[in-house]
Design an enzyme around this catalytic site. Structure first.
Site, mmCIF file in Angstrom:
data_model
loop_
_atom_site.group_PDB
_atom_site.id
_atom_site.type_symbol
_atom_site.label_atom_id
_atom_site.label_comp_id
_atom_site.label_asym_id
_atom_site.label_seq_id
_atom_site.Cartn_x
_atom_site.Cartn_y
_atom_site.Cartn_z
ATOM 1 N N SER A 54 75.076 35.994 -52.958
ATOM 2 C CA SER A 54 76.468 35.659 -53.271
ATOM 3 C C SER A 54 77.280 35.387 -52.001
ATOM 4 C CB SER A 54 77.117 36.788 -54.074
ATOM 5 O OG SER A 54 78.041 36.279 -54.996
ATOM 6 N N SER A 69 81.829 35.507 -58.878
ATOM 7 C CA SER A 69 80.712 34.751 -58.299
ATOM 8 C C SER A 69 79.679 34.282 -59.309
ATOM 9 C CB SER A 69 80.015 35.591 -57.221
ATOM 10 O OG SER A 69 80.820 35.671 -56.070
ATOM 11 N N LYS A 84 72.622 36.285 -61.930
ATOM 12 C CA LYS A 84 73.726 36.142 -60.971
ATOM 13 C C LYS A 84 74.733 37.258 -61.215
ATOM 14 C CE LYS A 84 75.754 34.440 -57.513
ATOM 15 N NZ LYS A 84 76.131 35.842 -57.213
ATOM 16 N N LYS A 100 78.926 30.670 -58.930
ATOM 17 C CA LYS A 100 77.917 30.084 -58.051
ATOM 18 C C LYS A 100 76.691 29.579 -58.815
ATOM 19 C CE LYS A 100 79.120 32.792 -53.921
ATOM 20 N NZ LYS A 100 80.157 33.714 -54.431
#
Length: 395
Positions: free
Chosen positions: A204, A147, A309, A150
């Site tokens: 997420s 992720s 992130k 993203k």
């Protein structure tokens, strides 16, 4: 006299016989009562033992059936525009005995030692202002990034200038049929593009990231193409994207490439805010939903995090990228393929303590690695190398 003696003997005999009979009856009655009391004591024990045996039998049956336990899963699809509901039997998966090896393990990266004993197979820390590398471990190896993908998804959405107030709908196309990950957003839920971006970066949320890509001009194919084009623009030569969520292990990048992405994304105020909010309440079809950040460090007062992130799939391990201020210095941290649920944040803590112990004269920059550079490389990859072992010796 003889007759008198006989009469006395007969009388005594008649008196003694009833007494004897009475004594025998009393003894028999006492014996009977004693036996009843003993039987009464034994009877509950038998009942207790029987009940215990029944419970044990039920437990054995339950344990024997545990491996064969089944559950029904509801699937909603559309056929010729009509909503169709089906139920499928799913057998409970057996417990995993051996942990799945990550792509980094398969490449042998777990054999790399480092002076901080990090749990991450890959690590990179650099000074954001000078692009000086302070710590490096397997930073050039492309690996699945989960992720972390993203972050590029958010960058493409922001740079496209799409209306953040536009209402988008979660559809069956957003359901994860690769990893079958869970989501709090049901099919049919409506939410603004801004809220979808918020929970994609902060929590997420996979369906949110999918919907963002699907509602890009030209659809998800055009969106992924824009992601890869932006990666090339930033000089991320080891990076490749195939979806907007990171569920596919074919989304790959190196730590050096991700450091470039973090440095660029940090220039976008919306990405900074959305990725670092500890929690947020959004509305899905008019219903409020509270989401929390997947990185608990953002809520700690002793951390000053500007952008972050997290990511995880089995092939990638635990991943984390961050921009943070430590000892007055803006740094970028990248940790990939970390083992253990809390290991990536623990590695960030180890790195922070190591940076706090550094003094300016302990950093000895080395010569730049000789390699051909493009104009984009000159802008985003002016890295120098610092030996962590040398720094530790000078502390």
């Amino acid at each position: 006299m003889i007759k008198l003696a006989l009469a006395i003997l007969v009388s005594l005999f008649l008196v003694a016989e009833p007494a004897s009979a009475a004594g025998a009856g009393a003894g028999s009655q006492a014996s009977s009562e004693k036996q009843k009391r003993q039987a009464a004591k034994r009877k509950p024990v038998k009942k207790k033992t029987a009940a215990k045996a029944k419970r044990a039998k039920r437990q054995d049956v339950a344990q024997a059936a545990d491996g064969n336990r089944q559950r029904m899963v509801r699937r909603v699809t559309k056929v010729n525009g009509k909503r169709r509901v089906t139920y499928q039997v799913v057998r409970k998966a057996a417990p995993t005995v051996v942990a799945m090896r990550t792509a980094g393990d398969l490449a042998g990266l777990h054999k790399t030692d480092d002076p901080l004993s990090l749990r991450s197979n890959v690590a990179l820390v650099l000074d954001q202002n000078s692009s000086e590398v302070l710590f490096e471990k397997n930073a050039n190896v492309p690996l699945p990034i989960a992720s972390i993908t993203k972050l590029m998804t958010g960058l493409v959405v922001v740079e496209a200038g799409q209306d953040l107030n536009e209402m988008l709908t979660i559809t069956n196309a957003d359901v994860d049929r690769l990893k079958y990950s869970s989501s709090r957003l049901p099919v049919g839920a409506r939410m603004t593009r801004g809220n979808l971006l918020h929970i994609a970066l902060m929590s997420s949320e996979n369906r949110a990231a999918s919907a963002l890509g699907r509602n890009y001009p030209g659809g998800i194919g055009a969106f992924v193409a824009a992601m890869n084009a932006k990666a090339r623009e930033l000089g991320m030569n080891d990076t490749r994207y195939v979806d907007s969520s990171g569920l596919s292990s074919q989304n790959v990048s190196s730590a050096r490439d991700l450091a470039k992405l973090v440095a660029f994304a940090h220039q976008k105020p919306l990405l900074r805010q959305y990725s670092t909010d500890p929690n947020w309440v959004v509305e899905a079809s008019g219903r409020p939903m509270r989401y929390a950040n997947t990185n608990y460090l953002v809520a700690l007062p002793d951390w000053n995090i500007g952008l972050q992130k997290t990511g995880f799939i089995n092939e990638a391990g635990r991943c984390l990228v961050m921009q943070a201020m430590i000892q007055g210095r803006n740094v970028i941290m990248v940790f990939l393929d970390s083992k253990g649920k809390m290991s990536r944040t623990a590695d960030a803590g180890r790195m922070r303590r190591w940076l706090e112990a550094l003094t300016p004269d302990s950093i000895v920059p080395a010569a730049h690695a000789a390699s051909p550079a493009t104009a984009s490389d000159t802008t985003h990859t002016s890295f120098s190398t610092v030996s962590a072992a040398t720094v530790l010796q000078k502390r």
